[in-house]
Write an enzyme that holds these catalytic residues in place. Structure first.
Site, PDB file in Angstrom:
ATOM      1  N   HIS A 175      -4.752   1.535  -0.778  1.00 23.40           N
ATOM      2  CA  HIS A 175      -4.020   0.607   0.041  1.00 23.40           C
ATOM      3  C   HIS A 175      -3.058   1.434   1.135  1.00 23.40           C
ATOM      4  O   HIS A 175      -2.950   2.577   0.506  1.00 23.40           O
ATOM      5  CB  HIS A 175      -2.974  -0.485  -0.562  1.00 23.40           C
ATOM      6  CG  HIS A 175      -2.268  -1.303   0.555  1.00 23.40           C
ATOM      7  ND1 HIS A 175      -1.248  -0.916   1.269  1.00 23.40           N
ATOM      8  CD2 HIS A 175      -2.266  -2.492   0.913  1.00 23.40           C
ATOM      9  CE1 HIS A 175      -0.925  -2.049   1.833  1.00 23.40           C
ATOM     10  NE2 HIS A 175      -1.658  -2.764   1.760  1.00 23.40           N
ATOM     11  N   GLY A 207      -1.007  -9.358   3.665  1.00 21.73           N
ATOM     12  CA  GLY A 207       0.249  -9.006   3.245  1.00 21.73           C
ATOM     13  C   GLY A 207       1.457 -10.161   3.482  1.00 21.73           C
ATOM     14  O   GLY A 207       1.594 -11.170   2.861  1.00 21.73           O
ATOM     15  N   GLY A 208       2.092  -9.958   4.187  1.00 22.81           N
ATOM     16  CA  GLY A 208       3.463 -10.876   4.530  1.00 22.81           C
ATOM     17  C   GLY A 208       3.098 -12.318   4.580  1.00 22.81           C
ATOM     18  O   GLY A 208       3.686 -13.203   3.979  1.00 22.81           O
ATOM     19  N   TRP A 212       1.169  -9.339  -2.564  1.00 20.35           N
ATOM     20  CA  TRP A 212       2.680  -9.719  -2.459  1.00 20.35           C
ATOM     21  C   TRP A 212       3.478  -8.406  -2.288  1.00 20.35           C
ATOM     22  O   TRP A 212       4.774  -8.412  -2.305  1.00 20.35           O
ATOM     23  CB  TRP A 212       2.842 -10.350  -3.800  1.00 20.35           C
ATOM     24  CG  TRP A 212       2.264 -11.847  -3.792  1.00 20.35           C
ATOM     25  CD1 TRP A 212       1.556 -12.203  -2.978  1.00 20.35           C
ATOM     26  CD2 TRP A 212       2.638 -12.667  -4.878  1.00 20.35           C
ATOM     27  NE1 TRP A 212       0.908 -13.493  -3.259  1.00 20.35           N
ATOM     28  CE2 TRP A 212       1.711 -14.029  -4.636  1.00 20.35           C
ATOM     29  CE3 TRP A 212       2.991 -12.926  -6.145  1.00 20.35           C
ATOM     30  CZ2 TRP A 212       1.407 -15.086  -5.410  1.00 20.35           C
ATOM     31  CZ3 TRP A 212       3.188 -13.869  -6.866  1.00 20.35           C
ATOM     32  CH2 TRP A 212       2.235 -15.102  -6.596  1.00 20.35           C
ATOM     33  N   LYS A 213       2.866  -7.115  -2.515  1.00 16.97           N
ATOM     34  CA  LYS A 213       3.480  -5.944  -2.348  1.00 16.97           C
ATOM     35  C   LYS A 213       4.923  -6.205  -3.387  1.00 16.97           C
ATOM     36  O   LYS A 213       4.692  -6.624  -4.444  1.00 16.97           O
ATOM     37  CB  LYS A 213       4.035  -5.669  -1.005  1.00 16.97           C
ATOM     38  CG  LYS A 213       3.079  -5.874  -0.113  1.00 16.97           C
ATOM     39  CD  LYS A 213       3.069  -5.265   1.081  1.00 16.97           C
ATOM     40  CE  LYS A 213       1.887  -5.494   2.162  1.00 16.97           C
ATOM     41  NZ  LYS A 213       1.950  -4.779   3.335  1.00 16.97           N
ATOM     42  N   GLU A 271      -0.248   1.651   2.135  1.00 17.72           N
ATOM     43  CA  GLU A 271       1.232   2.176   1.791  1.00 17.72           C
ATOM     44  C   GLU A 271       0.923   3.449   0.567  1.00 17.72           C
ATOM     45  O   GLU A 271       2.001   4.135   0.404  1.00 17.72           O
ATOM     46  CB  GLU A 271       2.075   0.995   1.525  1.00 17.72           C
ATOM     47  CG  GLU A 271       2.348   0.114   2.428  1.00 17.72           C
ATOM     48  CD  GLU A 271       2.383  -1.393   2.284  1.00 17.72           C
ATOM     49  OE1 GLU A 271       2.366  -1.780   1.314  1.00 17.72           O
ATOM     50  OE2 GLU A 271       2.325  -1.979   3.558  1.00 17.72           O
ATOM     51  N   GLY A 291       1.866  -5.138   8.697  1.00 11.87           N
ATOM     52  CA  GLY A 291       3.302  -5.419   8.696  1.00 11.87           C
ATOM     53  C   GLY A 291       4.016  -5.260   9.811  1.00 11.87           C
ATOM     54  O   GLY A 291       5.241  -5.255   9.959  1.00 11.87           O
TER      55      GLY A 291
HETATM   56  C1  PEP Z   1      -1.374  -5.535   3.650  1.00 11.14           C
HETATM   57  O1  PEP Z   1      -0.566  -5.076   3.070  1.00 11.14           O
HETATM   58  O2  PEP Z   1      -2.618  -5.332   3.066  1.00 11.14           O
HETATM   59  C2  PEP Z   1      -1.312  -6.210   5.045  1.00 11.14           C
HETATM   60  C3  PEP Z   1      -2.410  -6.278   5.752  1.00 11.14           C
HETATM   61  O3  PEP Z   1      -0.089  -6.603   5.086  1.00 11.14           O
HETATM   62  P1  PEP Z   1       0.382  -7.370   6.462  1.00 11.14           P
HETATM   63  O4  PEP Z   1      -0.486  -8.756   6.528  1.00 11.14           O
HETATM   64  O5  PEP Z   1       1.764  -7.922   6.315  1.00 11.14           O
HETATM   65  O6  PEP Z   1       0.113  -6.692   7.598  1.00 11.14           O
END
Ligand code: PEP
Length: 263
Positions: A100, A239-240, A10-11, A102, A178
């Site tokens: 990760h 993620g999203g 969920w970040k 980020e 993302g």
């Molecule tokens: C993630 O945060 O690990 C990711 C894969 O994000 P997204 O699915 O938004 O690309």
């Protein structure tokens, strides 16, 4: 056989009420459709909502695993703002993310710190998803496999073989996270095969054949089916698309419906 594993990262999104609602919607649908029979599922709320989500999952007796997006390698002490593996366990967490993209590329974590976090979490009895993946300029320069190998070898240095049953790898090309861009299923499969070969050289072919490798990077309900049927893709880190219950559930369904993999 390797049971697929889908994680929802969920970040730094949602608030307390929205975290509870999303966890509840997921727990209810996963139990109703028995999706957990064919797929392991984890969600990774922000630290401050871990307790809220824990209570929802507990009240529903849910099999959904509670995850944390990060962990600090030391057990306690003067580390302002950080959270230890023991604290996470105390709050009901069973799985953590390390490495990760980020945290590597926005926060600036290096391989050595990621390795310490990975070992500390495994030593504490937690499951770990170690994330690896190349940046766009590394891919363009033909360095994808070398970057993945370096991050795997460094991230897993001195990890005892006895901990491998709690280890998952997430291959997440940084340029796909993302951005709405995906690796093609064939490119992702190729990267996963090479990662598994590195794992085999570190731990032996049998152990490597049992370690799950998730794919991550703009996975959605619409592209999950083709990715999840690849022979070395064992689920996804999302993620999203994990912020919307129906979208996340459609990815879980795709992973649960994929043919069995491994020996
Ligand atoms: C993630 O945060 O690990 C990711 C894969 O994000 P997204 O699915 O938004 O690309």
């Amino acid at each position: 056989m390797r049971k697929p594993f889908v994680g929802g990262n969920w970040k730094m999104n949602l608030n307390a009420a929205a975290s509870r609602t999303l966890a509840d919607d997921l727990a209810r649908a996963i139990a109703t459709d028995r999706l957990d029979q064919a797929c392991d599922i984890a969600i990774f709320p922000p630290f401050v909502y871990i307790r809220h989500v824990h209570n929802v999952l507990r009240d529903r007796s849910s099999s959904v695993m509670l995850g944390a997006q990060d962990v600090w390698p030391e057990p306690s002490g003067a580390f302002t703002g950080e959270v230890s593996a023991a604290m996470l366990k105390d709050c009901g967490v069973s799985v953590v993310l390390t490495g990760h993209s980020e945290r590597r590329h926005v926060i600036g974590e290096g391989d050595e710190l990621i390795n310490r976090k990975t070992r500390a979490a495994l030593d504490a009895g937690l499951q770990v998803i170690l994330c690896i993946g190349e940046k766009l300029e590394e891919r363009t320069a033909g360095q994808t496999d070398a970057v993945n190998e370096r991050q795997l070898r460094a991230g897993l240095a001195n990890v005892p073989a006895g901990h491998l049953n709690r280890l998952t790898i997430a291959y997440e090309p940084v340029w796909a996270i993302g951005t709405g861009k995906n690796a093609t299923p064939a490119d992702a499969q190729d990267a996963h095969t090479k990662c598994r070969a590195v794992l085999a050289s570190l731990f032996g072919a049998d152990a490597a054949g049992r370690i799950r490798i998730q794919y991550g990077g703009s996975v959605k309900g619409s592209n999950a089916g083709e990715l999840m049927t690849q022979p070395d893709i064992d689920g996804g880190l999302i993620g999203g698309a994990s912020l919307k219950a129906e979208e996340f559930l459609s990815i879980v369904r795709a992973a649960a419906a994929a043919p069995a993999k491994g020996r």
